[in-house]
Each structure stands twice: as C-alpha cells, then as structure tokens.
Design a protein around this motif. Structure first.
Motif, PDB file in Angstrom:
ATOM      1  N   PRO A   5      38.448  33.338  47.306  1.00 43.37           N
ATOM      2  CA  PRO A   5      37.496  33.840  48.293  1.00 43.37           C
ATOM      3  C   PRO A   5      37.428  35.360  48.398  1.00 43.37           C
ATOM      4  O   PRO A   5      36.515  35.884  49.010  1.00 43.37           O
ATOM      5  CB  PRO A   5      38.003  33.234  49.609  1.00 43.37           C
ATOM      6  N   SER A   6      38.402  36.069  47.819  1.00 46.91           N
ATOM      7  CA  SER A   6      38.367  37.539  47.942  1.00 46.91           C
ATOM      8  C   SER A   6      38.662  38.191  46.602  1.00 46.91           C
ATOM      9  O   SER A   6      39.312  37.600  45.745  1.00 46.91           O
ATOM     10  CB  SER A   6      39.395  38.011  48.980  1.00 46.91           C
ATOM     11  N   ARG A   7      38.213  39.427  46.461  1.00 51.41           N
ATOM     12  CA  ARG A   7      38.489  40.178  45.232  1.00 51.41           C
ATOM     13  C   ARG A   7      39.976  40.445  45.124  1.00 51.41           C
ATOM     14  O   ARG A   7      40.544  40.424  44.047  1.00 51.41           O
ATOM     15  CB  ARG A   7      37.727  41.523  45.262  1.00 51.41           C
ATOM     16  N   TRP A   8      40.610  40.678  46.285  1.00 50.81           N
ATOM     17  CA  TRP A   8      42.054  40.937  46.291  1.00 50.81           C
ATOM     18  C   TRP A   8      42.806  39.762  45.656  1.00 50.81           C
ATOM     19  O   TRP A   8      43.687  39.954  44.824  1.00 50.81           O
ATOM     20  CB  TRP A   8      42.524  41.161  47.744  1.00 50.81           C
ATOM     21  N   MET A   9      42.423  38.536  46.061  1.00 50.34           N
ATOM     22  CA  MET A   9      43.121  37.356  45.545  1.00 50.34           C
ATOM     23  C   MET A   9      42.850  37.157  44.058  1.00 50.34           C
ATOM     24  O   MET A   9      43.748  36.818  43.283  1.00 50.34           O
ATOM     25  CB  MET A   9      42.632  36.134  46.305  1.00 50.34           C
ATOM     26  N   ALA A  10      41.604  37.379  43.674  1.00 50.42           N
ATOM     27  CA  ALA A  10      41.244  37.221  42.263  1.00 50.42           C
ATOM     28  C   ALA A  10      42.098  38.157  41.417  1.00 50.42           C
ATOM     29  O   ALA A  10      42.631  37.765  40.372  1.00 50.42           O
ATOM     30  CB  ALA A  10      39.763  37.539  42.067  1.00 50.42           C
ATOM     31  N   GLN A  11      42.278  39.373  41.894  1.00 47.95           N
ATOM     32  CA  GLN A  11      43.055  40.349  41.141  1.00 47.95           C
ATOM     33  C   GLN A  11      44.527  39.926  41.068  1.00 47.95           C
ATOM     34  O   GLN A  11      45.152  40.016  40.020  1.00 47.95           O
ATOM     35  CB  GLN A  11      42.873  41.708  41.814  1.00 47.95           C
ATOM     36  N   LYS A  12      45.065  39.434  42.172  1.00 46.78           N
ATOM     37  CA  LYS A  12      46.470  39.001  42.179  1.00 46.78           C
ATOM     38  C   LYS A  12      46.697  37.860  41.189  1.00 46.78           C
ATOM     39  O   LYS A  12      47.676  37.835  40.460  1.00 46.78           O
ATOM     40  CB  LYS A  12      46.868  38.509  43.588  1.00 46.78           C
ATOM     41  N   THR A  18      39.318  34.040  37.718  1.00 47.94           N
ATOM     42  CA  THR A  18      38.688  33.345  38.852  1.00 47.94           C
ATOM     43  C   THR A  18      37.302  33.919  39.132  1.00 47.94           C
ATOM     44  O   THR A  18      37.033  35.078  38.834  1.00 47.94           O
ATOM     45  CB  THR A  18      39.521  33.526  40.147  1.00 47.94           C
ATOM     46  N   ASP A  19      36.452  33.086  39.694  1.00 45.58           N
ATOM     47  CA  ASP A  19      35.179  33.555  40.249  1.00 45.58           C
ATOM     48  C   ASP A  19      35.454  33.901  41.712  1.00 45.58           C
ATOM     49  O   ASP A  19      36.235  33.214  42.366  1.00 45.58           O
ATOM     50  CB  ASP A  19      34.141  32.420  40.245  1.00 45.58           C
ATOM     51  N   VAL A  20      34.805  34.927  42.233  1.00 48.70           N
ATOM     52  CA  VAL A  20      34.980  35.243  43.650  1.00 48.70           C
ATOM     53  C   VAL A  20      33.779  34.721  44.435  1.00 48.70           C
ATOM     54  O   VAL A  20      32.641  35.113  44.164  1.00 48.70           O
ATOM     55  CB  VAL A  20      35.139  36.763  43.876  1.00 48.70           C
ATOM     56  N   VAL A  29      43.091  39.691  67.423  1.00 49.67           N
ATOM     57  CA  VAL A  29      44.036  40.375  66.541  1.00 49.67           C
ATOM     58  C   VAL A  29      44.485  39.431  65.428  1.00 49.67           C
ATOM     59  O   VAL A  29      44.783  38.266  65.677  1.00 49.67           O
ATOM     60  CB  VAL A  29      45.273  40.847  67.354  1.00 49.67           C
ATOM     61  N   HIS A  30      44.498  39.956  64.214  1.00 51.86           N
ATOM     62  CA  HIS A  30      44.988  39.167  63.075  1.00 51.86           C
ATOM     63  C   HIS A  30      45.958  40.070  62.334  1.00 51.86           C
ATOM     64  O   HIS A  30      45.553  40.900  61.535  1.00 51.86           O
ATOM     65  CB  HIS A  30      43.802  38.779  62.185  1.00 51.86           C
ATOM     66  N   CYS A  31      47.256  39.927  62.649  1.00 45.61           N
ATOM     67  CA  CYS A  31      48.195  40.955  62.180  1.00 45.61           C
ATOM     68  C   CYS A  31      49.243  40.402  61.233  1.00 45.61           C
ATOM     69  O   CYS A  31      50.440  40.619  61.435  1.00 45.61           O
ATOM     70  CB  CYS A  31      48.831  41.639  63.376  1.00 45.61           C
ATOM     71  N   SER A  32      48.813  39.727  60.171  1.00 46.52           N
ATOM     72  CA  SER A  32      49.750  39.187  59.192  1.00 46.52           C
ATOM     73  C   SER A  32      50.611  40.309  58.619  1.00 46.52           C
ATOM     74  O   SER A  32      50.136  41.415  58.388  1.00 46.52           O
ATOM     75  CB  SER A  32      48.989  38.513  58.058  1.00 46.52           C
ATOM     76  N   THR A  33      51.869  39.979  58.369  1.00 47.99           N
ATOM     77  CA  THR A  33      52.779  40.998  57.834  1.00 47.99           C
ATOM     78  C   THR A  33      52.698  41.059  56.317  1.00 47.99           C
ATOM     79  O   THR A  33      53.093  42.036  55.706  1.00 47.99           O
ATOM     80  CB  THR A  33      54.229  40.712  58.261  1.00 47.99           C
ATOM     81  N   ARG A  34      52.208  39.965  55.692  1.00 49.88           N
ATOM     82  CA  ARG A  34      51.973  39.967  54.247  1.00 49.88           C
ATOM     83  C   ARG A  34      50.478  40.093  54.019  1.00 49.88           C
ATOM     84  O   ARG A  34      49.695  39.798  54.921  1.00 49.88           O
ATOM     85  CB  ARG A  34      52.423  38.617  53.648  1.00 49.88           C
ATOM     86  N   PRO A  35      50.059  40.487  52.803  1.00 50.05           N
ATOM     87  CA  PRO A  35      48.616  40.571  52.562  1.00 50.05           C
ATOM     88  C   PRO A  35      47.939  39.224  52.824  1.00 50.05           C
ATOM     89  O   PRO A  35      48.413  38.187  52.373  1.00 50.05           O
ATOM     90  CB  PRO A  35      48.538  40.929  51.072  1.00 50.05           C
ATOM     91  N   GLU A  36      46.852  39.250  53.577  1.00 50.01           N
ATOM     92  CA  GLU A  36      46.134  38.031  53.933  1.00 50.01           C
ATOM     93  C   GLU A  36      45.203  37.640  52.781  1.00 50.01           C
ATOM     94  O   GLU A  36      44.393  38.452  52.346  1.00 50.01           O
ATOM     95  CB  GLU A  36      45.327  38.294  55.213  1.00 50.01           C
ATOM     96  N   PRO A  37      45.300  36.395  52.279  1.00 45.21           N
ATOM     97  CA  PRO A  37      44.454  35.997  51.148  1.00 45.21           C
ATOM     98  C   PRO A  37      42.955  36.156  51.431  1.00 45.21           C
ATOM     99  O   PRO A  37      42.203  36.654  50.605  1.00 45.21           O
ATOM    100  CB  PRO A  37      44.809  34.529  50.937  1.00 45.21           C
ATOM    101  N   PHE A  38      42.522  35.712  52.617  1.00 47.41           N
ATOM    102  CA  PHE A  38      41.137  35.920  53.017  1.00 47.41           C
ATOM    103  C   PHE A  38      41.115  36.357  54.487  1.00 47.41           C
ATOM    104  O   PHE A  38      40.814  37.496  54.785  1.00 47.41           O
ATOM    105  CB  PHE A  38      40.274  34.658  52.814  1.00 47.41           C
ATOM    106  N   GLY A  39      41.449  35.422  55.396  1.00 50.44           N
ATOM    107  CA  GLY A  39      41.440  35.746  56.817  1.00 50.44           C
ATOM    108  C   GLY A  39      40.207  35.180  57.488  1.00 50.44           C
ATOM    109  O   GLY A  39      39.346  35.909  57.967  1.00 50.44           O
ATOM    110  N   MET A  40      40.133  33.847  57.482  1.00 50.17           N
ATOM    111  CA  MET A  40      39.000  33.159  58.099  1.00 50.17           C
ATOM    112  C   MET A  40      38.836  33.581  59.563  1.00 50.17           C
ATOM    113  O   MET A  40      37.717  33.714  60.064  1.00 50.17           O
ATOM    114  CB  MET A  40      39.292  31.658  58.000  1.00 50.17           C
TER     115      MET A  40
END
Ligand code: GLC
Length: 383
Positions: A143-150, A159-161, A273-284
């Motif tokens: 769902p995100s470019r960040w995830m595709a890159q990881k 992956t397709d984004v 507030v959405h304050c994940s301590t690790r990178p959030e894959p998308f964040g619905m």
C-alpha cells in the motif's frame, strides 16, 4: 466479470480487514466479483456477509509448527478456487501468502499477494518473510512506496504500489456522543489514540505525552481505543493501564478497548494521534482520521509522510520521542483554528487522491494484467 477469491486469515476487524471490506465492496463497479475464503473464524466474516460479500469458511489455519497440515489447507483453498471458478487468488497478508500462491498454482489460476506488514527484523517475522519470498505468486501489492522499497531491498521482492482508499459514504454519519458518555465537559478537547494494543503502536508514548499536555491544559482529555488482537502481546492493555496510573493521568484518560464503532469515536475527537515507534507500513488510522476531517499527528517513519504534508494536512513527529509528540499536541490543543485548517485540508486531500473507487480500479487493472499475461505453467514461478 473476473472472480477473485480473497484468502483471509483473521476473523476480527483491524486495518487490513477494513481495507478488504472496502475493496470488496467497490470491486463489482470495476468489473470484479469478490469472494472471501477464510482460514479463521470471527465476527468479521459475518460483517462481510452483511455487505453482500460471499464467504466460505475453511476452518482455522494451521500453526507454523503444524507443517504437515499446511498441505491440507493449500488443497482446501485450491478446491474453493476451482469450485467458485475464481480467476485469481489474492492472499490478504503475509501469513496467507504462504498458502495463496501454492493453492493458485494447484488450481491453475493466477495469484496476488497483498502485503500489510513491513518486513520486521525479529526471528519469527524473518522466517515468515524468507518463506514468503520463496512462495509462488504472480504479483505482490504494497500500500505504500515505503513498504515496496523495504520488500525490494530486504527480500528482493517486486511489488506494485496501490494505496488504500476510503469511501466517504461508509464513514459514520455522526460522531459518537463521547463527552456525555464519559461524563466529560462538552468543551473538553479530546485527543484519541487508535490502534491495536501492541507495544510498537506507541500507546506508552501517547500516555507520556498526554501526562505532559494534561498538566498544561486542564481542558484536555484522552481516549485509548483498541485491544490486544490476533493473540499478540495480551498483557499490553494492563501494562498501559498501570502506566496511566503511574503518570497520574487519573480520570483524564479512558481506555475504551476494541470498538466496532471506532470511526464514530474518532469523529468525536479533536485530535487523532498515531505514534508508532517503528515505521508504520501504511497507517489506515491516519487516512481515516484525515477522511473524517480530524487534525492528526503521526510518526514520521514509514508511510505516514506519504499521507501527511506536514503543517498543511496534519503534523508529523519523530517516533519514540514523547517530548516532541507533546509539543505537537500542545500546539493543536491550544489552537482550534489550526486544528480546523489541518482537518479541512486533510479531508479534501483524501477525497481527491485516496478514494475506494480508485483503489478498486487499480486492483481491477492489476487482475487484467495478470490474466492477459502468458498462461501459468505448473510449478513455474512467474515472479
Ligand atoms: C496493518 C499495518 C497498518 C496498515 C494496515 C492495512 O495493520 O500495521 O499500517 O494500515 O495493515 O494495510
């Protein structure tokens, strides 16, 4: 109509399930007929059915160490795909990815893998990811470019984004009467944290920042919405309740648990507030808060920077830095005008760029591409 069989492995609704429900509801308009095969049970399946999406229950998915049962599960999915004349099997999430591609190969149809979690570094996740990278599939979607890159860098997966989308008509028509229900002043400024309760989703940082903001703003109130899901970290709710006690938050914070009406509660918040301590894959949650016109603060790692234009459609804060989060909260709690401006701009952005219609059209396009490519040869990996 192209029929797509979604392979679903959880029976309770969290982010990935909301995405499946939204996609399945919008696919027919894009010429695709969805059906869900579930290797799990739970209230989410009835919810799909209530929206007219057919569900076939295939029993519980085997646990990782029950490897000898995996073949049966693959066969059950393959036979469901044949029975329903599906052209594509789409696995929802990493775990289902272990079955979906193999079942599709056995049934002689195409397969897609819909990723929902970032490649993590712990041992169990790494084992799953290695198995996943080696599993057959014709396409993978992030769902995100960040995830595709990881996934490309860590596992060599292409992956397709396709970003998630929202249908404004599915949003709750009116906010929950939160302040009255909790006995709070109608003028209270309410800040909400919405996530399943797992340590990396940042509940502890939220409470730490809340204690700081609460001292400066007596009108601020806080809600934590979410429960321990998927059998993960069952002690997290107790851990957070104890922390709230130790921080002296008292009646200023309420824990509302996992709520089916989470969006109506979100609509009643002034700040989300959405304050994940690790990178959030998308964040619905970020997308939902924006769609509801709320002022949102999200961690600046992972996908949220793709969703939020800092200072225009929301605020970003460095993850795992409660002091920075508190500063952002202080700004929003004390400036109603800024909250309104961010919320209005965020809502317009979602309505323009992240609609459920566009998401469904992009998936339909992907299925077309898979079905017009060269026919599947048994056992070959078309990656
Ligand atoms: C998972 C991820 C979350 C994402 C959701 C839908 O729950 O943790 O970031 O929004 O899946 O893809």
């Amino acid at each position: 109509m192209t029929r797509v069989l979604f392979l679903q492995g959880a029976g309770v609704r969290a982010g990935a399930e909301r995405c499946l429900l939204t996609l399945a509801r919008h696919l027919p308009a894009a010429g695709v007929d969805p059906i869900v095969a579930a290797l799990a049970d739970g209230p989410f399946l009835a919810e799909l059915e209530a929206h007219g999406i057919p569900v076939e229950r295939l029993g519980a998915a085997p646990r990782a160490r029950q490897w000898w049962r995996m073949g049966h599960a693959v066969e059950a999915v393959a036979s469901a795909a044949r029975r329903h004349d599906a052209a594509v099997v789409q696995a929802v999430g990493e775990k289902m990815g272990l079955y979906g591609g193999r079942a599709a190969r056995r049934a002689g149809v195409r397969s897609a893998l819909w990723l929902h979690d970032a490649p993590a570094r712990d041992a169990a996740a790494t084992a799953l990811q290695i198995a996943l990278a080696a599993s057959p599939r014709d396409a993978a979607v992030a769902p995100s470019r960040w995830m595709a890159q990881k996934f490309r860098v860590r596992l060599g997966m292409r992956t397709d984004v396709i970003p998630h989308g929202i249908d404004a008509a599915e949003l709750p028509p009116r906010p929950h009467d939160l302040r009255a229900e909790l006995g709070w002043d109608p003028g209270a400024v309410v800040v909400g944290h919405f996530a399943r309760l797992q340590r990396w989703k940042g509940g502890a940082d939220f409470l730490t920042a809340a204690a700081d903001v609460g001292r400066r703003h007596p009108e601020a109130r806080f809600v934590v919405v979410g429960g321990a899901l998927y059998g993960l970290e069952p002690d997290e709710p107790t851990h957070l309740a104890r922390l709230a006690g130790a921080l002296g938050l008292g009646d200023r914070v309420r824990f509302l648990g996992h709520r089916e009406d989470a969006l109506a509660l979100m609509a009643a918040c002034d700040v989300v507030v959405h304050c994940s301590t690790r990178p959030e894959p998308f964040g619905m949650v970020v997308l939902e808060a924006m769609a509801l016109g709320r002022a949102v603060i999200a961690s600046s790692a992972g996908a949220p920077p793709e969703l939020i234009d800092h200072g225009r459609t929301g605020l970003l804060a460095t993850p795992a830095r409660p002091v920075e989060l508190a500063a952002a909260l202080h700004r929003l709690v004390s400036t109603p005008r800024l909250r309104r401006a961010l919320g209005t701009a965020a809502q317009a952005k979602v309505e323009r760029d992240w609609t459920a219609r566009v998401m469904a059209e992009r998936f339909a396009h992907l299925y077309d591409r898979l079905l017009t490519a060269a026919p599947v040869t048994a056992g070959a990996d078309a990656r």
